[in-house]
Scaffold this motif. Structure first.
Motif, PDB file in Angstrom:
ATOM      1  N   LYS A 104      14.148  64.875   0.444  1.00  0.00           N
ATOM      2  CA  LYS A 104      13.735  63.472   0.299  1.00  0.00           C
ATOM      3  C   LYS A 104      13.042  63.255  -1.046  1.00  0.00           C
ATOM      4  O   LYS A 104      13.311  62.260  -1.735  1.00  0.00           O
ATOM      5  CB  LYS A 104      12.808  63.087   1.450  1.00  0.00           C
ATOM      6  CG  LYS A 104      12.368  61.636   1.430  1.00  0.00           C
ATOM      7  CD  LYS A 104      11.550  61.284   2.678  1.00  0.00           C
ATOM      8  CE  LYS A 104      10.213  61.977   2.681  1.00  0.00           C
ATOM      9  NZ  LYS A 104       9.357  61.554   3.818  1.00  0.00           N
ATOM     10  N   ARG A 119      15.586  58.208   2.774  1.00  0.00           N
ATOM     11  CA  ARG A 119      15.322  58.988   3.989  1.00  0.00           C
ATOM     12  C   ARG A 119      16.617  59.295   4.738  1.00  0.00           C
ATOM     13  O   ARG A 119      16.824  60.409   5.220  1.00  0.00           O
ATOM     14  CB  ARG A 119      14.360  58.233   4.905  1.00  0.00           C
ATOM     15  CG  ARG A 119      12.984  57.973   4.301  1.00  0.00           C
ATOM     16  CD  ARG A 119      12.163  57.116   5.265  1.00  0.00           C
ATOM     17  NE  ARG A 119      11.061  56.428   4.600  1.00  0.00           N
ATOM     18  CZ  ARG A 119       9.782  56.632   4.869  1.00  0.00           C
ATOM     19  NH1 ARG A 119       9.416  57.518   5.749  1.00  0.00           N
ATOM     20  NH2 ARG A 119       8.839  55.945   4.246  1.00  0.00           N
ATOM     21  N   VAL A 195      14.153  60.340  10.426  1.00  0.00           N
ATOM     22  CA  VAL A 195      13.821  59.063   9.787  1.00  0.00           C
ATOM     23  C   VAL A 195      13.011  58.192  10.746  1.00  0.00           C
ATOM     24  O   VAL A 195      12.029  57.557  10.336  1.00  0.00           O
ATOM     25  CB  VAL A 195      15.107  58.340   9.325  1.00  0.00           C
ATOM     26  CG1 VAL A 195      14.774  56.948   8.793  1.00  0.00           C
ATOM     27  CG2 VAL A 195      15.817  59.154   8.247  1.00  0.00           C
TER      28      VAL A 195
END
Length: 309
Positions: A104, A119, A195
């Motif tokens: 990320k 994400r 996420v």
């Protein structure tokens, strides 16, 4: 603050990698019977039409499936494939969860404010990469969970025997059977799981509704488990059916999905939903809470060891 306190030094990639694999193994040990029940419900009726499958169902519901397995095969049957399952988690969760933050940060170029797109991209990347590493362990785990001990019709006698037999009878590709649906499933699962957990946790912290401790981790993990089950169940059922199928039963994962739709109807894609939710919900809670605590404990241990006496 409940549990270990957060350290001033953020956890390293190595700590996240090891912590994720260990936490996933602990979660698997606790929730494995639910996963086995889910697999049995998902493959039930795959050679019959929807009417006959319902009329002659061997397993009915989560508790019914577990009780039937214990009565007909013994309590140990609930842990069929556990060795392969733990092998899978150490190689699989370490990559998909442990490397998520690093990937990320790579996509956001080190920015502290990650967009949903970044994400999702990170979740898809680590999910697909994890499958590339751990697919054979997943195939063996599913095969073991699907086979019944009763009646002497067991396909494999041990984990090593399963790896050898699959490679011998189906070729090296047999160990990678179902890679496509598994890549799709785990890209979806990873995005939904990580996420959603990320977003719920960030929202709770930014709104000052909770502090960064166990209740916050528990709430975020439970929400992530529910969202993941709803989104990933259809792909999960196809993956399980295809991995467990005989050599020429289905020509592809798409053929497997089409056969299910034609013979059993759309509801077949949500077979085993309740054990899936119970398993994913409880698995997420145990895994994320343990993971957060392991990261803090490992960093605290590293900090205290490096501190001068």
């Amino acid at each position: 603050m409940v549990g270990f306190k957060a350290t001033d030094v953020p956890p390293t990639a190595t700590v996240k990698f090891l912590g994720a694999g260990t936490a996933a193994c602990i979660a698997d040990l606790i929730t494995f019977p639910l996963d086995t029940a889910k697999v049995r419900l998902q493959i039930q009726g795959e050679s019959q039409g929807p009417v006959h499958a319902t009329a002659s169902a061997q397993y009915r519901g989560v508790l019914g499936t577990i009780l039937t397995m214990v009565r007909t095969e013994g309590p140990r049957s609930l842990y069929n494939g556990l060795v392969a399952g733990l092998q899978r988690q150490m190689s699989f969760a370490s990559v998909r969860i442990g490397l998520y933050d690093s990937v990320k940060q790579f996509y956001t170029k080190g920015s502290e404010h990650a967009s949903i797109g970044s994400r999702l991209l990170a979740g898809s990347t680590t999910g697909a990469l994890a499958v590339a590493v751990a697919q054979p362990t997943d195939v063996v785990k599913v095969r073991f969970q699907a086979q019944a001990r009763a009646g002497g019709g067991r396909r494999y006698q041990s984990t090593i025997d399963a790896y050898k037999t699959i490679a011998r009878e189906e070729g090296f590709r047999g160990l990678w059977k179902g890679t496509s649906p598994n890549v799709a499933r785990n890209a979806i699962v990873n995005c939904a799981e990580l996420v959603t957990y990320d977003l719920i946790k960030d929202t709770l912290l930014k709104a000052n509704l909770m502090t960064d401790d166990l209740p916050c981790h528990f709430t975020s993990a439970f929400g992530a488990g529910f969202c993941t089950t709803v989104i990933a169940s259809p792909v999960d059922v196809v993956k399980t059916r295809y991995m467990n199928s005989a050599l020429s039963q289905y020509s592809s994962a798409g053929h497997c999905a089409l056969t299910m739709l034609q013979k059993e109807g759309p509801r077949a894609f949500y077979k085993g939903f309740m054990p899936s939710f119970l398993r994913l919900g409880s698995w997420n809670v145990v895994m994320f809470v343990t993971y957060e605590q392991l990261k803090r404990a490992l960093m605290a241990a590293c900090t205290s060891r490096e501190a001068p006496f």
